[in-house]
Write an enzyme that holds these catalytic residues in place. Structure first.
Site, short mmCIF file in Angstrom:
data_model
loop_
_atom_site.label_atom_id
_atom_site.label_comp_id
_atom_site.label_asym_id
_atom_site.label_seq_id
_atom_site.Cartn_x
_atom_site.Cartn_y
_atom_site.Cartn_z
N GLU A 182 0.84 -1.20 0.00
CA GLU A 182 0.00 0.00 0.00
C GLU A 182 0.87 1.25 0.00
O GLU A 182 1.94 1.27 0.61
CB GLU A 182 -0.89 -0.02 1.25
N GLU A 186 -2.95 10.67 3.05
CA GLU A 186 -4.05 10.68 4.00
C GLU A 186 -4.16 12.04 4.69
O GLU A 186 -3.16 12.61 5.12
CB GLU A 186 -3.84 9.61 5.07
#
Length: 274
Positions: A182, A186
């Site tokens: 991943e 964010e």
């Protein structure tokens, strides 16, 4: 009464002095850290990603689809529901609804008090440039994200050295589960003046880096992205490279340049969620 007021004022002064001292000490540590561990101006080439979706004409299910009816568990604390994804005015809007919903997780049915919006690509993507124009939410307790991800829930065919499919004992194409790889961009709703970069390699995370934007990202759209290469990941804000991780041991480390042992190497979907 006068004595009580004087005591209260004295306590207030002590509190203010203590807080001021903490801020002063924190500021001193930041200055010292900047001296001992300075940032460096990154010179990576600008991102040159090919546009795969534009919301000017609304949704494009051949490229992107809405998550609907499942959950990632307590980390997200929601069930993804299609009705929280809307296309209007040339953009995709993701929402959160306060409503009870259930979904299956690890062979058990779980219930959450919220549903939320998520969209993911049909295809999987590997090394290359990734970029999005987005405006995150400033609601505390929420996160607005853009990332690539794959995991054990995704499988790929096993190929031999000639590139041919490997068959199992029943003559079916053999598959193997992907590792959890991943790469993240964010925003935490409690402070949208910062953006967090992170990555996972085979399920191992703990690589968070908080970048001070110098502006409030929730006020208007900006571009954010990353370049994913075999030996490095470089994150960008408004076209400018701002943070880099690399497996090249010859690269000198700075506050915004870090050497790491391993990087994601498995193709994943592109996702965005709230």
């Amino acid at each position: 009464m006068k004595k009580k007021i004087l005591v209260a004022i004295a306590l207030l002064l002590v509190t203010v002095v203590s807080l001021s001292s903490c801020r002063f000490i924190s500021a001193v540590f930041e200055v010292v850290d900047d001296i001992l561990n300075p940032k460096v101006e990154l010179t990576d080439e600008p991102l040159a990603a090919e546009k795969i979706i534009d919301f000017a004409e609304g949704a494009n299910p051949d490229v992107l689809f809405e998550s609907d009816g499942w959950t990632n568990g307590d980390v997200f604390n929601v069930v993804w529901k299609k009705h929280n994804v809307h296309f209007e005015d040339g953009i995709m809007r993701l929402g959160i609804t306060e409503e009870k919903a259930t979904a299956w997780l690890n062979d058990a049915e779980v219930e959450y008090n919220y549903t939320a919006g998520e969209a993911r690509t049909q295809n999987y993507y590997h090394y290359g440039d990734y970029e999005v124009s987005m405006k995150p939410s400033a609601n505390p307790g929420t996160a607005s994200t853009f990332f690539t991800c794959t995991g054990p829930y995704d499988t790929k065919f096993v190929l031999d050295e000639n590139g041919d499919y490997v068959l199992d004992e029943n003559g079916q194409r053999l598959t193997v589960a992907n590792p959890h790889d991943e790469i993240d961009i964010e925003f935490l709703g409690k402070d949208t003046t910062h953006v967090q970069f992170n990555f996972f390699v085979d399920g191992k995370g703990g690589n968070e880096y908080m970048y001070d934007l110098g502006f409030d990202a929730s006020e208007e759209f900006h571009t954010y992205g990353f370049r994913w290469a075999e030996d490095s990941i470089t994150w960008f804000v408004d076209g400018k490279p701002v943070y880099k991780v690399t497996t090249d041991n010859t690269v000198k480390q700075y506050k915004n340049v870090r050497r790491v042992e391993a990087l994601p190497s498995t193709a994943g979907r592109i996702l965005t969620n709230y």
